[in-house]
Design a protein around this motif. Structure first.
Motif, PDB file in Angstrom:
ATOM      1  N   PRO A   1      31.518  32.385  32.788  1.00  0.00           N
ATOM      2  CA  PRO A   1      31.936  33.377  33.796  1.00  0.00           C
ATOM      3  C   PRO A   1      30.791  34.293  34.256  1.00  0.00           C
ATOM      4  CG  PRO A   1      32.690  34.042  31.633  1.00  0.00           C
ATOM      5  CD  PRO A   1      32.050  32.691  31.467  1.00  0.00           C
ATOM      6  N   VAL A   2      29.922  33.762  35.081  1.00  0.00           N
ATOM      7  CA  VAL A   2      28.732  34.488  35.515  1.00  0.00           C
ATOM      8  C   VAL A   2      28.837  35.032  36.934  1.00  0.00           C
ATOM      9  CG1 VAL A   2      27.195  33.213  33.966  1.00  0.00           C
ATOM     10  CG2 VAL A   2      27.560  32.376  36.291  1.00  0.00           C
ATOM     11  N   PHE A   3      29.744  34.488  37.737  1.00  0.00           N
ATOM     12  CA  PHE A   3      29.847  34.924  39.119  1.00  0.00           C
ATOM     13  C   PHE A   3      30.564  36.272  39.193  1.00  0.00           C
ATOM     14  CE2 PHE A   3      30.111  30.102  39.909  1.00  0.00           C
ATOM     15  CZ  PHE A   3      28.740  29.985  39.957  1.00  0.00           C
ATOM     16  N   ALA A   4      30.487  36.917  40.348  1.00  0.00           N
ATOM     17  CA  ALA A   4      31.100  38.240  40.536  1.00  0.00           C
ATOM     18  C   ALA A   4      32.548  38.226  40.049  1.00  0.00           C
ATOM     19  CB  ALA A   4      31.040  38.637  42.008  1.00  0.00           C
ATOM     20  N   GLY A   5      32.918  39.287  39.355  1.00  0.00           N
ATOM     21  CA  GLY A   5      34.267  39.398  38.814  1.00  0.00           C
ATOM     22  C   GLY A   5      34.507  38.481  37.632  1.00  0.00           C
ATOM     23  N   PHE A   6      33.435  38.064  36.961  1.00  0.00           N
ATOM     24  CA  PHE A   6      33.500  37.165  35.809  1.00  0.00           C
ATOM     25  C   PHE A   6      34.206  35.857  36.151  1.00  0.00           C
ATOM     26  CE2 PHE A   6      32.964  41.349  33.838  1.00  0.00           C
ATOM     27  CZ  PHE A   6      31.845  41.108  33.072  1.00  0.00           C
ATOM     28  N   LYS A   7      33.989  35.370  37.353  1.00  0.00           N
ATOM     29  CA  LYS A   7      34.575  34.095  37.777  1.00  0.00           C
ATOM     30  C   LYS A   7      33.599  32.967  37.464  1.00  0.00           C
ATOM     31  CE  LYS A   7      37.394  36.111  41.344  1.00  0.00           C
ATOM     32  NZ  LYS A   7      37.479  36.419  42.746  1.00  0.00           N
ATOM     33  N   SER A   8      34.137  31.750  37.437  1.00  0.00           N
ATOM     34  CA  SER A   8      33.300  30.578  37.173  1.00  0.00           C
ATOM     35  C   SER A   8      34.011  29.331  37.663  1.00  0.00           C
ATOM     36  CB  SER A   8      33.008  30.464  35.676  1.00  0.00           C
ATOM     37  OG  SER A   8      34.199  30.170  34.970  1.00  0.00           O
ATOM     38  N   GLY A   9      33.320  28.218  37.540  1.00  0.00           N
ATOM     39  CA  GLY A   9      33.905  26.922  37.816  1.00  0.00           C
ATOM     40  C   GLY A   9      33.571  26.368  39.184  1.00  0.00           C
ATOM     41  N   PRO A  10      33.810  25.073  39.346  1.00  0.00           N
ATOM     42  CA  PRO A  10      33.530  24.413  40.617  1.00  0.00           C
ATOM     43  C   PRO A  10      34.315  25.008  41.788  1.00  0.00           C
ATOM     44  CG  PRO A  10      33.962  22.789  38.892  1.00  0.00           C
ATOM     45  CD  PRO A  10      34.266  24.133  38.322  1.00  0.00           C
ATOM     46  N   SER A  11      35.522  25.515  41.519  1.00  0.00           N
ATOM     47  CA  SER A  11      36.323  26.075  42.615  1.00  0.00           C
ATOM     48  C   SER A  11      35.648  27.291  43.247  1.00  0.00           C
ATOM     49  CB  SER A  11      37.728  26.451  42.128  1.00  0.00           C
ATOM     50  OG  SER A  11      37.659  27.473  41.148  1.00  0.00           O
ATOM     51  N   VAL A  12      34.905  28.047  42.473  1.00  0.00           N
ATOM     52  CA  VAL A  12      34.177  29.186  43.022  1.00  0.00           C
ATOM     53  C   VAL A  12      32.946  28.691  43.782  1.00  0.00           C
ATOM     54  CG1 VAL A  12      32.897  31.310  42.487  1.00  0.00           C
ATOM     55  CG2 VAL A  12      34.949  30.737  41.189  1.00  0.00           C
ATOM     56  N   LEU A  13      32.186  27.823  43.145  1.00  0.00           N
ATOM     57  CA  LEU A  13      30.946  27.361  43.775  1.00  0.00           C
ATOM     58  C   LEU A  13      31.210  26.546  45.036  1.00  0.00           C
ATOM     59  CD1 LEU A  13      27.949  27.733  43.299  1.00  0.00           C
ATOM     60  CD2 LEU A  13      27.928  25.540  42.164  1.00  0.00           C
ATOM     61  N   PHE A  14      32.295  25.766  45.039  1.00  0.00           N
ATOM     62  CA  PHE A  14      32.602  24.963  46.214  1.00  0.00           C
ATOM     63  C   PHE A  14      33.648  25.617  47.104  1.00  0.00           C
ATOM     64  CE2 PHE A  14      30.980  21.849  43.094  1.00  0.00           C
ATOM     65  CZ  PHE A  14      29.822  21.529  43.780  1.00  0.00           C
ATOM     66  N   GLY A  15      34.007  26.863  46.784  1.00  0.00           N
ATOM     67  CA  GLY A  15      34.931  27.621  47.609  1.00  0.00           C
ATOM     68  C   GLY A  15      34.208  28.308  48.756  1.00  0.00           C
ATOM     69  N   SER A  16      34.916  29.199  49.418  1.00  0.00           N
ATOM     70  CA  SER A  16      34.387  29.814  50.639  1.00  0.00           C
ATOM     71  C   SER A  16      33.124  30.652  50.420  1.00  0.00           C
ATOM     72  CB  SER A  16      35.469  30.660  51.314  1.00  0.00           C
ATOM     73  OG  SER A  16      35.911  31.672  50.446  1.00  0.00           O
ATOM     74  N   THR A  17      32.944  31.223  49.239  1.00  0.00           N
ATOM     75  CA  THR A  17      31.753  32.053  48.988  1.00  0.00           C
ATOM     76  C   THR A  17      30.645  31.313  48.247  1.00  0.00           C
ATOM     77  OG1 THR A  17      32.679  32.925  46.931  1.00  0.00           O
ATOM     78  CG2 THR A  17      33.132  34.172  48.949  1.00  0.00           C
ATOM     79  N   GLY A  18      30.871  30.070  47.916  1.00  0.00           N
ATOM     80  CA  GLY A  18      29.882  29.306  47.158  1.00  0.00           C
ATOM     81  C   GLY A  18      28.556  29.126  47.872  1.00  0.00           C
ATOM     82  N   GLY A  19      28.581  29.112  49.188  1.00  0.00           N
ATOM     83  CA  GLY A  19      27.340  28.963  49.943  1.00  0.00           C
ATOM     84  C   GLY A  19      26.388  30.123  49.726  1.00  0.00           C
TER      85      GLY A  19
END
Length: 180
Positions: free
Chosen positions: A69-87
């Protein structure tokens, strides 16, 4: 030689960790949170150079996609990286690469660093916004209003602070053999 490689990898790992910490310092917004992550991206590119900075940011993205859980808000996983903000997250790699390249080309001065960092942010925004438009189906004007315009003042402050920190850290880090 091995000692130098090890030292560089440790420093890149430290910059990855700093990015994780800065990503958690955030102001949540409806589509894209405001975080301090780009501050760490700028430091990574300027202090580690193009290769090291890009490596640190690629490690950040890889940790997130693997479920840490390294992304903002302690989020993680392919759904975050390949979601709308992953770019934007993937844009960190491009930003660090450009900051590393351009800061050397423009000179490690306050103005040179600020210019390199501004171009890096522009590239991150271009990549991230195109990705956001593709995934969300929003038009350019709406995407810019959600994903770019609210962030410009804060990113200007991050650039100025990051340039000042880089200039302050250059001498001690050079003495430790961590930067050129």
């Amino acid at each position: 030689m091995n000692q130098s490689i090890t030292r560089n990898l440790v420093f890149a790992a430290m910059m990855t960790a700093l990015t994780v910490i800065c990503a958690q310092i955030q102001i949540p917004l409806p589509m894209v949170p405001i975080s301090l992550a780009l501050f760490a991206v700028h430091l990574s590119g300027a202090l580690l150079g193009a290769k090291g900075g890009a490596l640190a940011m690629a490690a950040y993205a890889l940790l997130g996609i693997l479920g840490v859980p390294v992304f903002a808000g302690f989020k993680s996983g392919p759904s975050v990286l390949f979601g709308s903000t992953g770019g934007y997250i993937l844009g960190y790699v491009l930003c660090a690469l450009l900051v590393g390249l351009l800061s050397r080309r423009f000179g490690m001065t306050f103005h040179g660093l600020c210019l390199a960092m501004a171009i890096g942010v522009l590239a991150c925004y271009a990549f991230g916004t195109a990705w956001f438009m593709l995934v969300s189906g929003m038009n350019l004007a709406s995407s810019l209003s959600y994903c770019v315009l609210p962030f410009l003042p804060g990113d200007g402050v991050k650039i100025v602070l990051a340039a000042a920190v880089v200039l302050r850290l250059q001498k001690p880090l050079r003495a430790m053999g961590l930067v050129r």
